[in-house]
Motif scaffolding. Sequence first.
Motif, PDB file in Angstrom:
ATOM      1  N   PHE A  89      -3.677  -4.211   8.022  1.00  0.00           N
ATOM      2  CA  PHE A  89      -2.366  -3.809   7.499  1.00  0.00           C
ATOM      3  C   PHE A  89      -1.371  -4.284   8.390  1.00  0.00           C
ATOM      4  O   PHE A  89      -1.491  -4.498   9.605  1.00  0.00           O
ATOM      5  CB  PHE A  89      -2.201  -2.202   7.147  1.00  0.00           C
ATOM      6  N   ARG A 136      -0.937  -4.590   2.949  1.00  0.00           N
ATOM      7  CA  ARG A 136      -2.354  -5.055   3.124  1.00  0.00           C
ATOM      8  C   ARG A 136      -2.535  -6.451   2.900  1.00  0.00           C
ATOM      9  O   ARG A 136      -2.200  -6.947   1.915  1.00  0.00           O
ATOM     10  CB  ARG A 136      -3.356  -4.052   2.301  1.00  0.00           C
ATOM     11  N   GLN A 175       0.732  -1.114   0.071  1.00  0.00           N
ATOM     12  CA  GLN A 175      -0.052   0.102   0.119  1.00  0.00           C
ATOM     13  C   GLN A 175       0.818   1.393   0.086  1.00  0.00           C
ATOM     14  O   GLN A 175       0.225   2.301  -0.599  1.00  0.00           O
ATOM     15  CB  GLN A 175      -1.032   0.121   1.160  1.00  0.00           C
TER      16      GLN A 175
END
Length: 621
Positions: free
Chosen positions: A601, A620, A154
């Motif tokens: 996460f 993630r 991410q």
Amino acid sequence: MEEEIKEEFTKGGFTLDDEEEILQKCLTFCIQYKLSASDIVANWDLYSINRGLDSTVRSSHMGPFLEQLQNEQVDKVKEKASGLHLYSNDVSMILNGDYGETEGTLDTPPDKHTLSLQKSSDSAQRTNSVKLTSAKRLEPVTPFGSRKNKFIVQLTLNEHLDMQTIKAEDDNANFEDEIIRRVQPSKECSLIIDRSQPEPGCRFMYDRIEDKFNFLENCIKKRATAYVSSGRYDEPVDPSVASQESIFAVGMICCEEEGRIKEKGTLLQSSVEHSGGQRVRLDLQKLSQYSIFPGQVVAVEGRNPSGHCVIASKIINYPPLSAATDEEHPSKKQAMDRNLQLREPSLDTPEVSLIVAAGPFTTSDNLLFQPLNDLLAYAQRKQPQLLVLLGPFIDSDHPELKKGIINQTFDELFRIEILGKLQDYVDYMGSTVRVILMPSIRDANHDCAFPQPAFEIHPADFSNQIKSISNPGMFSANRVKVACCTVDILKHLSAEEICRNPQGGSKQRLTNLAKHVLSQQSFVLWSSFYPLYPPSEDVPLDFSLASKALHFSSIPDILILPSDLAHFVKVVGVEDADGEEQVKCICVNPGRLARGEGGGFFVEINYRGDPDSSSASIIRI
């Protein structure tokens, strides 16, 4: 009410692009959702932080902002409905029509899950204040155990620095080949617990008014000493005494009344030594920029012509370093040691690879701990030297625990589902890896106090490679200093802070919040991991333990602050009074490993010598 809304935006440091249109829409939102002016601005503040917006409120933002308010109303409806445990992130994706990657329950029959979605949709449509704006047909949320992509990057820090790119891994990955090809990490991770207070079994919630007084007084006195010892400031004076000349005072920011601090209700409380502990009103109107919160200890330059109000001309958050004491100062010595390591290649450079994850470690619809299993499987393939897991592990807010329908004690659940899995992990990885556990005040199997003692893990039952430290706590891994705290100080500061930004200045709220934590503890030998006072209502702060447990004397290399706010990993430079950067630190919010019924996460960090040469990724699942 439009004037009240405008005033609240101004106090929060915001400027309005199209003032008339924005105020009309905000007024409509307030009436529709029964919000006050301060409520609507607080919601906007959180919205802007999570989306990284600047200090300008634009009319084009009102549409997405309305969707966030709608989502909150949906959450309230779901809390009243029985048997519905959808996480707000899933609902947001449904409303936006983006449900392809949304993750739901583990092994939930499709018919039952579809029925749950239809019930939540019908309930939302029956509410006058909530309307589903998506034109797409609602489809079942992908079950957590059946998602196509497991690990997706991410966010990255210093991506160009040899950080391996992580590709999405599907469920058909051949784990047997991974086991066959597994190689032990080349270096054993040395681990030193720098401080772990309070000790397990300590008495808590026996604090007295005297303990609270001494804690706050010492914070102010130590801060004042730091300013005076620099040689650039005179001894602080009593700010409550009338004076036509410019004065220099050190004190704590206080709120005049209950609720969120306001610009016109800001007070400065000096120490008993300088003013008898009296408070005086602080006028901030002449300042072009500031950022303050209750409990913050600052230095103020200004005038008090009437004796009732200090007209501030400057607020100083960072004490300067004295040239005479540079070598003795822990933060300066830390910077000198780092520079020496860079100049002398013969010296070993502190290096460590670690994975950091914060609880909850299971989804809200079951106690199977599938996110934890996936994290350990990922760690087995990446083989970090250190695995840092931050509570809650047995979350007291979990729906199954609230119902009281489990047939195990909390301690048994922790030993089997957490320690048992971690024991299997270290047995597989070998003797070179280490695991660090830190409790949370939300852990159902542990003392609910802050500061919080470590878990009692007996080496006879589990490997000595699994260690627990107090909350908050510090440790050194391969001479890399790491500090952690599981209390959501970033969220609490965000809710209480007021600021004013210079015209055209950028608004980096998450970075500023992390700097608040560092600035209140970087140059003072007696300062706090939790600088906010009074503390949030859900924090059981014990002042009888705080003086020994909440303080540390040097800036860590890595500061880990799990929060419900947007995840981030940033290199934050701590500045002195002249705005010069002294020491850098990697600040990390790893997010939550499980978010409702979906995955969350975690962070992978490769630290090499200093923050600028290190790399990190937020991943993630």
